[in-house]
Design a protein around this motif. Structure first.
Motif, PDB file in Angstrom:
ATOM      1  N   PHE A 309       0.829  -1.209   0.000  1.00  0.00           N
ATOM      2  CA  PHE A 309       0.000   0.000   0.000  1.00  0.00           C
ATOM      3  C   PHE A 309       0.863   1.259   0.000  1.00  0.00           C
ATOM      4  O   PHE A 309       0.535   2.252  -0.667  1.00  0.00           O
ATOM      5  CB  PHE A 309      -0.931   0.004   1.214  1.00  0.00           C
ATOM      6  CG  PHE A 309      -2.159  -0.846   1.053  1.00  0.00           C
ATOM      7  CD1 PHE A 309      -3.198  -0.445   0.225  1.00  0.00           C
ATOM      8  CD2 PHE A 309      -2.287  -2.054   1.718  1.00  0.00           C
ATOM      9  CE1 PHE A 309      -4.338  -1.222   0.064  1.00  0.00           C
ATOM     10  CE2 PHE A 309      -3.414  -2.843   1.562  1.00  0.00           C
ATOM     11  CZ  PHE A 309      -4.444  -2.434   0.737  1.00  0.00           C
ATOM     12  N   GLN A 310       1.966   1.211   0.733  1.00  0.00           N
ATOM     13  CA  GLN A 310       2.865   2.365   0.771  1.00  0.00           C
ATOM     14  C   GLN A 310       3.466   2.624  -0.607  1.00  0.00           C
ATOM     15  O   GLN A 310       3.596   3.790  -1.031  1.00  0.00           O
ATOM     16  CB  GLN A 310       3.967   2.117   1.796  1.00  0.00           C
ATOM     17  CG  GLN A 310       4.886   3.314   2.026  1.00  0.00           C
ATOM     18  CD  GLN A 310       5.948   3.015   3.058  1.00  0.00           C
ATOM     19  OE1 GLN A 310       6.544   1.936   3.073  1.00  0.00           O
ATOM     20  NE2 GLN A 310       6.199   3.964   3.943  1.00  0.00           N
ATOM     21  N   ALA A 311       3.827   1.553  -1.316  1.00  0.00           N
ATOM     22  CA  ALA A 311       4.396   1.702  -2.657  1.00  0.00           C
ATOM     23  C   ALA A 311       3.370   2.286  -3.617  1.00  0.00           C
ATOM     24  O   ALA A 311       3.700   3.132  -4.461  1.00  0.00           O
ATOM     25  CB  ALA A 311       4.888   0.350  -3.169  1.00  0.00           C
ATOM     26  N   ARG A 312       2.117   1.848  -3.517  1.00  0.00           N
ATOM     27  CA  ARG A 312       1.057   2.395  -4.373  1.00  0.00           C
ATOM     28  C   ARG A 312       0.869   3.895  -4.099  1.00  0.00           C
ATOM     29  O   ARG A 312       0.693   4.686  -5.031  1.00  0.00           O
ATOM     30  CB  ARG A 312      -0.252   1.656  -4.129  1.00  0.00           C
ATOM     31  CG  ARG A 312      -0.287   0.243  -4.692  1.00  0.00           C
ATOM     32  CD  ARG A 312      -1.634  -0.397  -4.449  1.00  0.00           C
ATOM     33  NE  ARG A 312      -2.703   0.321  -5.147  1.00  0.00           N
ATOM     34  CZ  ARG A 312      -3.980   0.291  -4.771  1.00  0.00           C
ATOM     35  NH1 ARG A 312      -4.336  -0.397  -3.686  1.00  0.00           N
ATOM     36  NH2 ARG A 312      -4.886   0.944  -5.455  1.00  0.00           N
ATOM     37  N   LYS A 313       0.904   4.271  -2.844  1.00  0.00           N
ATOM     38  CA  LYS A 313       0.774   5.691  -2.489  1.00  0.00           C
ATOM     39  C   LYS A 313       1.940   6.490  -3.076  1.00  0.00           C
ATOM     40  O   LYS A 313       1.733   7.536  -3.715  1.00  0.00           O
ATOM     41  CB  LYS A 313       0.749   5.843  -0.964  1.00  0.00           C
ATOM     42  CG  LYS A 313       0.852   7.293  -0.477  1.00  0.00           C
ATOM     43  CD  LYS A 313       0.957   7.352   1.041  1.00  0.00           C
ATOM     44  CE  LYS A 313       1.254   8.762   1.525  1.00  0.00           C
ATOM     45  NZ  LYS A 313       1.348   8.844   3.006  1.00  0.00           N
ATOM     46  N   PHE A 320       7.735   6.716  -6.402  1.00  0.00           N
ATOM     47  CA  PHE A 320       8.139   5.354  -6.735  1.00  0.00           C
ATOM     48  C   PHE A 320       7.749   5.049  -8.176  1.00  0.00           C
ATOM     49  O   PHE A 320       6.757   5.584  -8.684  1.00  0.00           O
ATOM     50  CB  PHE A 320       7.451   4.332  -5.821  1.00  0.00           C
ATOM     51  CG  PHE A 320       8.086   4.161  -4.462  1.00  0.00           C
ATOM     52  CD1 PHE A 320       8.941   5.112  -3.919  1.00  0.00           C
ATOM     53  CD2 PHE A 320       7.812   3.033  -3.699  1.00  0.00           C
ATOM     54  CE1 PHE A 320       9.497   4.954  -2.668  1.00  0.00           C
ATOM     55  CE2 PHE A 320       8.366   2.857  -2.442  1.00  0.00           C
ATOM     56  CZ  PHE A 320       9.207   3.825  -1.923  1.00  0.00           C
ATOM     57  N   SER A 321       8.487   4.152  -8.800  1.00  0.00           N
ATOM     58  CA  SER A 321       8.175   3.719 -10.164  1.00  0.00           C
ATOM     59  C   SER A 321       7.093   2.655 -10.160  1.00  0.00           C
ATOM     60  O   SER A 321       6.792   2.041  -9.123  1.00  0.00           O
ATOM     61  CB  SER A 321       9.434   3.158 -10.828  1.00  0.00           C
ATOM     62  OG  SER A 321       9.833   1.964 -10.168  1.00  0.00           O
ATOM     63  N   ASP A 322       6.528   2.402 -11.348  1.00  0.00           N
ATOM     64  CA  ASP A 322       5.565   1.312 -11.494  1.00  0.00           C
ATOM     65  C   ASP A 322       6.217  -0.016 -11.118  1.00  0.00           C
ATOM     66  O   ASP A 322       5.563  -0.915 -10.574  1.00  0.00           O
ATOM     67  CB  ASP A 322       5.046   1.239 -12.932  1.00  0.00           C
ATOM     68  CG  ASP A 322       4.202   2.447 -13.317  1.00  0.00           C
ATOM     69  OD1 ASP A 322       3.770   3.173 -12.409  1.00  0.00           O
ATOM     70  OD2 ASP A 322       3.982   2.655 -14.520  1.00  0.00           O
ATOM     71  N   VAL A 325       5.882  -1.074  -7.447  1.00  0.00           N
ATOM     72  CA  VAL A 325       4.591  -1.685  -7.108  1.00  0.00           C
ATOM     73  C   VAL A 325       4.550  -3.128  -7.590  1.00  0.00           C
ATOM     74  O   VAL A 325       4.090  -4.028  -6.876  1.00  0.00           O
ATOM     75  CB  VAL A 325       3.422  -0.878  -7.714  1.00  0.00           C
ATOM     76  CG1 VAL A 325       2.091  -1.548  -7.387  1.00  0.00           C
ATOM     77  CG2 VAL A 325       3.437   0.558  -7.204  1.00  0.00           C
ATOM     78  N   THR A 326       5.053  -3.364  -8.797  1.00  0.00           N
ATOM     79  CA  THR A 326       5.080  -4.730  -9.347  1.00  0.00           C
ATOM     80  C   THR A 326       5.905  -5.653  -8.460  1.00  0.00           C
ATOM     81  O   THR A 326       5.529  -6.810  -8.225  1.00  0.00           O
ATOM     82  CB  THR A 326       5.658  -4.714 -10.773  1.00  0.00           C
ATOM     83  OG1 THR A 326       4.856  -3.861 -11.599  1.00  0.00           O
ATOM     84  CG2 THR A 326       5.671  -6.110 -11.366  1.00  0.00           C
ATOM     85  N   LYS A 327       7.027  -5.168  -7.953  1.00  0.00           N
ATOM     86  CA  LYS A 327       7.873  -5.981  -7.066  1.00  0.00           C
ATOM     87  C   LYS A 327       7.124  -6.360  -5.795  1.00  0.00           C
ATOM     88  O   LYS A 327       7.238  -7.492  -5.302  1.00  0.00           O
ATOM     89  CB  LYS A 327       9.155  -5.221  -6.719  1.00  0.00           C
ATOM     90  CG  LYS A 327      10.169  -5.159  -7.856  1.00  0.00           C
ATOM     91  CD  LYS A 327      11.420  -4.423  -7.405  1.00  0.00           C
ATOM     92  CE  LYS A 327      12.451  -4.338  -8.520  1.00  0.00           C
ATOM     93  NZ  LYS A 327      13.657  -3.583  -8.103  1.00  0.00           N
TER      94      LYS A 327
END
Length: 494
Positions: A309-313, A320-322, A325-327
């Motif tokens: 969730f933090q990466a999506r934010k 952050f890059s797409d 989130v994929t990772k």
């Protein structure tokens, strides 16, 4: 009572013993590179319940008579006014904060190193400020071709150009306000200069994660990958350790990649290297203090979902890059977990959709889910806080905890005098209002006494929280995740 996975007292004991052993190995002079946070290590306390956020600090306090601290900061980070993402303060402010924090507990900060030094007004002003406060400052310079050009590095035109850090204690802790500060280069510089002076000093690394004696894909180690997706850190088997000892050890890509060069530098300085692998360099004993692996596994899985969730934010905010989130998604898939495992999420989103307004939910220690929504008086975080305190204090939901006579003047002050567009009370303002009423309203007092029960609770917001509310929940110890949606459909919120 929350289950623990980690024996903190045992850890402090064996960690001190290991560091003392390493000091003696090198003739009573050791430069110890500290990776991660020396205190406020909340990631470790989340994935290893029972690990105290200040464990490293307490461990050093047990060696207080032997230790001094050197803080290294990259001059480029000063010149660019780089911010710490988790605190929103500049690196130079973080250096000052660290100095104060160490001094307050009685740890000796001997000096600050300005690495990759270039003379600029900002850097020199910072140097002057530190020196006026009796902090010695040393300048270390950029070495072209570092770390590949070993003949240049190990020469008077390389490490030899750096100013020698005068130290008096057998254990010199090299720490920094953030990554990329030049801690390793600082340690190597000292080894070079000490060797010229006939001092056979040593080097070791203290990095909590990944835990070398846990498997490569252990959830605790995968949680470290989840925490560092923006740095492109990847856990891997230490091939040098495997070849030398026939033992599997978990390390990470940066240390493995740079080890051949470090080994060559050690050999150039000393004629031989004291280490055969990156794992050899470490002194981390965390893996030997885990007492309940099942609890650690569950905590690590929960942390990976929070990091998703933090990466999506951060991706939504352009930080952050797409790929990051994929990772995170790949890590969840590997462990067969998903965002739906976070129980507070579904209730929050259901209520937000039904009410068509920002909402929040929180999961209490007993598994009960409480929700709150934005109203004309309160933002969703404030509503959730009030509803939760009522539930914990067993106060009937129909009873208002804060008198309208208290709310109205606060809203008037915010709009008329402070020029805020949003009159709704934030979470901290609600707590202040309760505190003001506590001496005249017993229910407010009872509600405030429930705050300690919120630590470690899980919460979710249907939108990115205003910074003031996010910080309040963080101070209360509530683990918050957010949907990557602007709050109240506005880019800027206060």
């Amino acid at each position: 009572m929350k289950k623990t996975a980690f024996d903190n007292d045992h850890y402090l004991k064996i960690q001190r013993e290991e560091i003392n052993k390493r000091i003696k190995t090198f003739g009573d002079k050791l430069y110890l590179e500290f990776g991660g946070k020396l205190f406020d290590d909340y990631h470790a306390s989340r994935v290893l319940p029972g690990f105290k956020p200040d464990s490293k600090l307490k461990m050093l306090l047990g060696l207080k008579d032997k230790v001094e601290i050197v803080i290294v900061v990259n001059s480029a980070d000063i010149n660019s006014n780089k911010l710490r993402n988790d605190m929103g303060i500049t690196y130079q402010s973080e250096v000052e904060r660290l100095i104060d924090a160490y001094n307050e507990v009685g740890l000796y900060v001997s000096s600050v190193v300005l690495s990759f030094y270039h003379e600029t007004p900002l850097t020199d002003a910072f140097k002057v400020k530190l020196e006026k406060n009796n902090i010695r400052v040393y300048r270390h310079y950029e070495i072209k071709g570092y770390p590949q050009n070993i003949p240049l590095i190990v020469s008077e035109e390389g490490l030899g150009k750096n100013e020698y850090i005068e130290t008096t204690k057998p254990l010199v802790v090299i720490t920094a306000p953030g990554p990329g500060s030049g801690k390793m280069a600082t340690c190597l510089s000292q080894l070079y200069h000490d060797n010229k002076r006939g001092i056979r000093a040593g080097y070791a690394k203290y990095e909590t994660f990944p835990i070398w004696n846990l498997s490569l894909k252990h959830p605790v180690n995968l949680a470290y990958e989840a925490a560092t997706v923006d740095l492109n850190d990847v856990n891997m088997i230490d091939p040098f350790h495997l070849e030398k000892y026939g033992v599997l050890a978990t390390n990470y890509n940066r240390d493995v990649e740079v080890f051949p060069l470090l080994k060559a530098i050690f050999e150039k300085i000393y004629g031989t290297s004291p280490y055969f692998s990156p794992t050899d360099m470490g002194v981390n004993m965390v893996g030997f203090a885990i007492k309940d692996e099942k609890v650690a596994i569950k905590a690590s899985q929960d942390e990976i979902i929070r990091r998703y969730f933090q990466a999506r934010k951060n991706n939504f905010l352009g930080k952050f890059s797409d790929e990051s989130v994929t990772k995170e998604e790949m890590l969840m898939n590997h462990l067969n977990i998903s965002p739906s495992n976070r129980k507070c999420v579904a209730k929050c989103l259901e209520k937000s959709k039904r009410e068509n307004t920002p909402c929040m939910s929180i999961e209490l220690g007993n598994g009960k889910i409480i929700t709150g929504k934005r109203t004309t008086l309160f933002g969703a975080p404030a509503s959730l806080l009030l509803n939760t305190l009522k539930t914990l204090a067993k106060i009937d939901d129909s009873i208002p905890l804060i008198s309208p006579g208290v709310i109205e003047p606060i809203q008037k002050l915010k709009v008329d005098s402070l020029n805020n567009r949003n009159p709704r009370l934030h979470a901290e303002e609600v707590l202040i209002a309760l505190a003001i009423q506590a001496h005249t309203n017993p229910l407010s007092d009872i509600a405030l006494k429930q705050l300690s029960k919120l630590k470690g609770c899980q919460a979710h917001s249907s939108a990115i929280l205003p910074e003031a509310d996010f910080n309040t929940f963080k101070k209360l110890g509530i683990e918050v995740t957010e949907e990557p949606v602007t709050y109240a459909k506005r880019l800027y919120t206060k």
